[in-house]
Motif scaffolding. Structure first.
Motif, PDB file in Angstrom:
ATOM      1  N   THR A 181       0.814  -1.545  -0.103  1.00 39.11           N
ATOM      2  CA  THR A 181       0.238   0.018  -0.097  1.00 39.11           C
ATOM      3  C   THR A 181       0.956   0.796   0.150  1.00 39.11           C
ATOM      4  OG1 THR A 181      -1.488  -1.535   1.718  1.00 39.11           O
ATOM      5  CG2 THR A 181      -2.107   1.181   1.286  1.00 39.11           C
ATOM      6  N   THR A 203      -2.443  13.607   1.578  1.00 39.45           N
ATOM      7  CA  THR A 203      -3.867  12.980   1.696  1.00 39.45           C
ATOM      8  C   THR A 203      -3.270  11.109   1.942  1.00 39.45           C
ATOM      9  OG1 THR A 203      -2.988  13.168  -0.769  1.00 39.45           O
ATOM     10  CG2 THR A 203      -5.212  14.288   0.858  1.00 39.45           C
ATOM     11  N   ASP A 253      -4.471   8.195   2.908  1.00 33.78           N
ATOM     12  CA  ASP A 253      -5.593   7.722   2.649  1.00 33.78           C
ATOM     13  C   ASP A 253      -5.526   6.668   2.029  1.00 33.78           C
ATOM     14  OD1 ASP A 253      -6.439  11.222   3.600  1.00 33.78           O
ATOM     15  OD2 ASP A 253      -7.205  11.697   1.521  1.00 33.78           O
ATOM     16  N   THR A 254      -5.296   6.290   1.348  1.00 31.37           N
ATOM     17  CA  THR A 254      -5.424   5.169   0.849  1.00 31.37           C
ATOM     18  C   THR A 254      -5.075   3.822   1.923  1.00 31.37           C
ATOM     19  OG1 THR A 254      -5.302   5.591  -1.064  1.00 31.37           O
ATOM     20  CG2 THR A 254      -4.431   3.134  -0.727  1.00 31.37           C
ATOM     21  N   ALA A 275      -7.929   3.425   4.440  1.00 30.27           N
ATOM     22  CA  ALA A 275      -8.947   2.964   3.838  1.00 30.27           C
ATOM     23  C   ALA A 275      -8.494   1.220   3.909  1.00 30.27           C
ATOM     24  CB  ALA A 275      -9.488   3.732   2.628  1.00 30.27           C
ATOM     25  N   LYS A 276      -7.772   1.455   3.622  1.00 32.94           N
ATOM     26  CA  LYS A 276      -7.509  -0.207   4.124  1.00 32.94           C
ATOM     27  C   LYS A 276      -8.111  -1.214   4.994  1.00 32.94           C
ATOM     28  CE  LYS A 276      -4.550  -2.189   0.781  1.00 32.94           C
ATOM     29  NZ  LYS A 276      -3.802  -3.079   0.352  1.00 32.94           N
TER      30      LYS A 276
END
Length: 462
Positions: free
Chosen positions: A187, A367, A370-371, A374-375
């Motif tokens: 990620t 940001t 962010d990913t 969210a994961k």
């Protein structure tokens, strides 16, 4: 908060039962990895449990894996603000950590460890066979310039393997896919400790900082050369403040072994040190606040500096070589030498290279997580997670894995070896005698690896 054993009734064991807080544990084995792990935990859980009235408070527990580089209280204090009281950070063995995970209802684990430590904890956690296991996150504390395949495969099996840049994420996936391993955990994020005010020159201030590294370069001759050139730079520019930023004091260890501290080399320098030259410690962010030029061989401090748009130089004096790590900066526009710096040259970074490295000097850093956030949120919402499945198993690496586990007192199946330290009873304070004996043993161990072993190695080279 009292510990809970796996035999007690707990709302966390009941599907969909509400819980008062999102509980996170960070396990780290050095000062730098503690900084990375604690800040990563904060960034991953900021808003991850909901917004507004539905948001859950976050509780982060700090655990330090006992070993050669376990940070001292001074080092913890110098890491800077990470949102966890250093006085509440607890030192544990690998077995004690696993029993703590068994007895506590953690939602997320951040493994801020060297690759072998991550692999051992993954197998140890799998062997616990918890009815509801935590989400497991790991990654790298800085620039990944060596042991790429080895380090990545030792981290395989975590739910989230963080990459500090798009460049790293691409490399990480290529390694996993190249050996037929699942790459979905990779990620993209960023280094969690980037920040600080953008660079602003100040009239009358002219400060050059050399960011030293514990193990780069490795030889006495190379380290003495860099120190000599830094001191000569100070003499050439008497109105310029020249700082040697050090990671640790003699006798302390960081992520890497430092057998030849610059402090000792400086004491033996012919002619002494000029008045505008100083050795400094402390939080790197605070040092960068007054830096006008950051010079290093390959320290992650270069990325912190670039993030703040501070002029940055990567030295080529000792060559551009993989063991030095400065090969990572090929294409950056930052490679230069002391001769050029003495003459006034200031490298200009290549913006495409900077963007690919996750430095986020363009303002996108807000940001960057962010990913990953969210994961983690999705994994938490999934309820029961599948068993941890590292790439290395007794079947795929029978000649490698058992040795890694044994170093952490674990059997090939991830269970504690006979005689491994028993966990402390929940809430029980160690007796004074036992604590004194343990501290003495730990001190003797550190003295052996930090002082005696280097001397023996140098004697062997004579």
């Amino acid at each position: 908060m009292p510990s809970r054993t796996s035999h007690q009734a707990d709302p966390a064991d009941i599907p969909d039962a509400p819980r008062t807080a999102l509980r996170v544990a960070v396990l780290a084995d050095s000062d730098t990895r503690w900084k990375w792990g604690a800040l990563t935990a904060r960034r991953l859980t900021a808003g991850a449990a909901g917004d507004g009235q539905d948001a859950r408070p976050v509780e982060v527990s700090g655990l330090l894996l006992r070993g050669r580089a376990t940070p001292t209280p001074r080092q913890l204090a110098e890491v800077g603000e990470v949102g966890i009281d250093a006085g509440r950070v607890r030192e544990v063995t690998a077995v004690e950590f696993l029993h703590t995970v068994r007895d506590e209802a953690y939602d997320v684990l951040v493994l801020a460890l060297v690759g072998g430590g991550v692999q051992a904890m993954l197998h140890g956690l799998a062997a616990l066979d918890l009815p509801r296991r935590p989400v497991v996150v790991t990654g790298y504390v800085g620039v990944v310039y060596e042991k790429l395949a080895d380090g990545l495969l030792l981290r395989h099996g975590a739910d989230v393997v963080l990459a500090n840049s798009a460049h790293d994420a691409e490399r990480f996936r290529a390694v996993y896919e190249g050996v037929g391993a699942d790459a979905s955990a990779v990620t993209e994020a960023a280094l969690p400790f980037l920040g600080g005010a953008p660079y602003r020159p100040e009239e009358g201030r002219d400060t050059v900082v050399f960011a030293a590294q514990p193990s780069v370069p490795a030889t006495r001759a190379d380290r003495a050369y860099l120190l000599r050139r830094l001191v000569e730079h100070a003499r050439l520019h008497p109105r310029r403040e020249v700082l040697l930023k050090l990671r640790s004091k003699p006798g302390e260890h960081t992520t890497h072994v430092e057998e030849l501290p610059y402090q000792k080399l400086a004491q033996r320098l012919p002619g002494g040190l000029p008045p505008n030259f100083r050795l400094v410690y402390g939080h790197m962010g605070e040092v960068l606040d007054r830096t006008d030029l950051l010079v290093t061989v390959s320290s992650t401090a270069a990325l912190e500096s670039l993030h703040r748009r501070i002029p940055t130089a990567i030295l080529t004096d000792l060559g551009v070589r993989e063991p030095l790590g400065n090969h990572h900066f090929v294409g950056s526009g930052l490679l230069t030498s002391w001769d050029r710096l003495d003459g006034g040259t200031r490298p200009r970074p290549d913006q495409e290279w900077v963007a690919a490295q996750g430095v986020a000097a363009d303002g996108s850093y807000g940001t960057a997580y962010d990913t990953a956030r969210a994961k983690v949120t999705a994994l938490l919402a999934a309820g029961e997670l599948p068993p941890l499945a590292p790439y290395y198993t007794p079947a795929t690496a029978p000649g490698y894995l058992p040795g890694i586990l044994r170093r952490h007192h674990l059997a090939p199946d991830g269970t504690p070896l006979p005689g491994a330290a028993a966990p402390q009873e929940p809430g029980r304070v160690r007796g004074a005698v036992r604590e004194t004996v343990r501290n003495a043993a730990r001190g003797a161990y550190r003295h052996g690896v930090q002082r005696v072993a280097p001397v023996i190695r140098r004697m062997g080279e004579l």
